[in-house]
Design an enzyme around this catalytic site. Structure first.
Site, PDB file in Angstrom:
ATOM      1  N   THR A  60       0.843  -1.200   0.000  1.00 61.47           N
ATOM      2  CA  THR A  60       0.000   0.000   0.000  1.00 61.47           C
ATOM      3  C   THR A  60       0.879   1.250   0.000  1.00 61.47           C
ATOM      4  O   THR A  60       2.084   1.180   0.256  1.00 61.47           O
ATOM      5  CB  THR A  60      -0.890   0.033   1.256  1.00 61.47           C
ATOM      6  OG1 THR A  60      -0.052   0.027   2.421  1.00 61.47           O
ATOM      7  CG2 THR A  60      -1.813  -1.166   1.297  1.00 61.47           C
ATOM      8  N   ASP A  61       0.256   2.398  -0.281  1.00 53.99           N
ATOM      9  CA  ASP A  61       0.990   3.663  -0.219  1.00 53.99           C
ATOM     10  C   ASP A  61       0.207   4.671   0.611  1.00 53.99           C
ATOM     11  O   ASP A  61      -0.836   4.341   1.182  1.00 53.99           O
ATOM     12  CB  ASP A  61       1.296   4.186  -1.627  1.00 53.99           C
ATOM     13  CG  ASP A  61       0.037   4.584  -2.402  1.00 53.99           C
ATOM     14  OD1 ASP A  61      -1.005   4.884  -1.784  1.00 53.99           O
ATOM     15  OD2 ASP A  61       0.105   4.606  -3.645  1.00 53.99           O
ATOM     16  N   ALA A  62       0.716   5.879   0.697  1.00 57.68           N
ATOM     17  CA  ALA A  62       0.121   6.886   1.583  1.00 57.68           C
ATOM     18  C   ALA A  62      -1.252   7.359   1.114  1.00 57.68           C
ATOM     19  O   ALA A  62      -1.923   8.103   1.833  1.00 57.68           O
ATOM     20  CB  ALA A  62       1.073   8.072   1.764  1.00 57.68           C
ATOM     21  N   MET A  63      -1.710   6.932  -0.079  1.00 60.77           N
ATOM     22  CA  MET A  63      -3.091   7.197  -0.472  1.00 60.77           C
ATOM     23  C   MET A  63      -4.021   6.131   0.119  1.00 60.77           C
ATOM     24  O   MET A  63      -5.235   6.180  -0.083  1.00 60.77           O
ATOM     25  CB  MET A  63      -3.247   7.239  -1.994  1.00 60.77           C
ATOM     26  CG  MET A  63      -2.629   8.477  -2.633  1.00 60.77           C
ATOM     27  SD  MET A  63      -2.834   8.496  -4.455  1.00 60.77           S
ATOM     28  CE  MET A  63      -4.621   8.757  -4.586  1.00 60.77           C
ATOM     29  N   GLY A  64      -3.421   5.144   0.809  1.00 60.87           N
ATOM     30  CA  GLY A  64      -4.223   4.104   1.447  1.00 60.87           C
ATOM     31  C   GLY A  64      -4.610   2.971   0.503  1.00 60.87           C
ATOM     32  O   GLY A  64      -5.413   2.105   0.866  1.00 60.87           O
TER      33      GLY A  64
END
Lengths: 153, 153, 153, 153
Positions: A36-40
């Site tokens: 996952t990344d910081a955009m969820g």
């Protein structure tokens, strides 16, 4: 705009079907938190390893495990990849990767993918591969692969 | 084959130029060892973070740092990505990512990329992005971006 | 609890200094968006490639580029890694990786790291490396490395 | 050398057992090609996502899926990680990650891991975690976790 590409793309002629019934093989992958990344959501670069894992399982399922192919000096270089992201993937989703070999030339072949979660389409993808030897030089497809894709030519 | 895709692709209409002079921005990235794979080259999934890093530096260079955009609740979802791998990348190569915004609609825009090492073209790529709010819903492009891409419509 | 480890750890005897002045080398890395996770911070697995990038730049800075070492058939296997995460890293942070070689045996050496952002300590780390040949077998440290670490024995 | 660390390490007091029988849980992971590096083995940074996947499956197996915990605003930050790499992992290996919770304080807990391939030990690892709220602040362990680790205090 008028700039030109030096070579034609086998990807552009055809688009992956949105119908799971059109695919020959399916493989489930559970999304890792690390993907996952910081955009969820799952980072868009993380789909390519999913497609690769599905290819590896497909080759195993038809009796040609990738590892055995590599030991014999044949490898599959990725020439092209196209991804269309429709709905995001999230941590812990179980993604079903549907795939099929859709076309082939003497030295390359194309695979299409449909990704679904709980039956809903989340993305489609296409990859084009060449067979290469252990020096990275293109070689003819192995016989079993030629025969597999013969009906597609 | 006759299956159809549900939506048209903005990627397919146009191919990235192979001439570095056609690009508005360039950014250098040195290949990490962690980005290579057992074929001894950069894994094909590792190019997408390179393109993303170049986009981030491009936005910074034109006065719209991505982090600031994100703080204001605007994010850039990746809708599509296309990569054409011509020559492999290796550990410690310094890759120059050339980039330009090539087209836009009310809610999406397209970026093309040319990757070179020591002036030699190694790959091209295209990404299509939508502007989304902090709930992932599509929103209109911010004004500065609309104005940036206006000549392209 | 009383279970035992089969071999002693060179990591446990010593902890990385929190003072940047204690380190011989520093290298800056900007955090990529692809390195963040759904907690909004850099995923803890992403630190190891940062340390590796810093090692590569350190070797280059002292005239022994890693790529040249590898061409000569010497490689550096990672035997152990320890990471202590104190403060999270975020997208677009510029992380300064401070490093120093702290100890060595005939066939292995230890590197300590301090990670800072804007001068504030965010983490420390230690890695232990062996020299191996192209078959992965341990070999003695190359002479230049022995001499580099001689004062540490 | 005499520099000091600001805080004691719970990792250093104890080493993971090399006996699979000492572990409460096991989870199999097949190595992806994308996880290998140019040394032909799994890159050392790729082990941490394996450990994380095993933790997630362990939490699911005891009725506390990580996703549910996260929805309730509890997250598990990684404070420390230690990895000891004994034998390399290769593409297509099926790695068994054995895991157990070994100690706990009011706000943190420690997990040890043993990695095996076909019964042979390839590595051990330890991670230390804190419970944090959705702002990343440390909070007490949830009751079920306190009770789980109570015998260990």
């Amino acid at each position: 705009m008028s700039h030109r590409s030096p070579e034609p793309s086998s990807i552009r002629d055809d688009r992956p079907s949105g119908d799971p019934g059109d695919y020959a093989f399916r493989h489930d992958i559970r999304v890792r938190f690390a993907e996952t990344d910081a955009m969820g959501i799952v980072h868009h670069s993380r789909y390519l390893p999913y497609l690769e894992e599905a290819r590896v399982e497909y080759l195993r399922s038809i009796g040609h495990p990738y590892d055995a192919e590599r030991s014999e000096g044949v490898d599959y270089a990725v020439l092209e990849a196209h991804l269309a992201y429709r709905q995001p993937l999230h941590f812990d989703d179980v993604v079903t990767v549907h795939l099929r070999v859709t076309s082939a030339t003497r030295a390359s072949f194309t695979i299409q993918y449909l990704l679904t979660v709980d039956g809903a389409v989340t993305s489609t993808a296409t990859t084009v591969h060449a067979c290469v030897n252990d020096k990275g030089r293109p070689v003819r497809l192995p016989r079993w692969l030629s025969e597999l894709v013969a009906p597609l030519r």
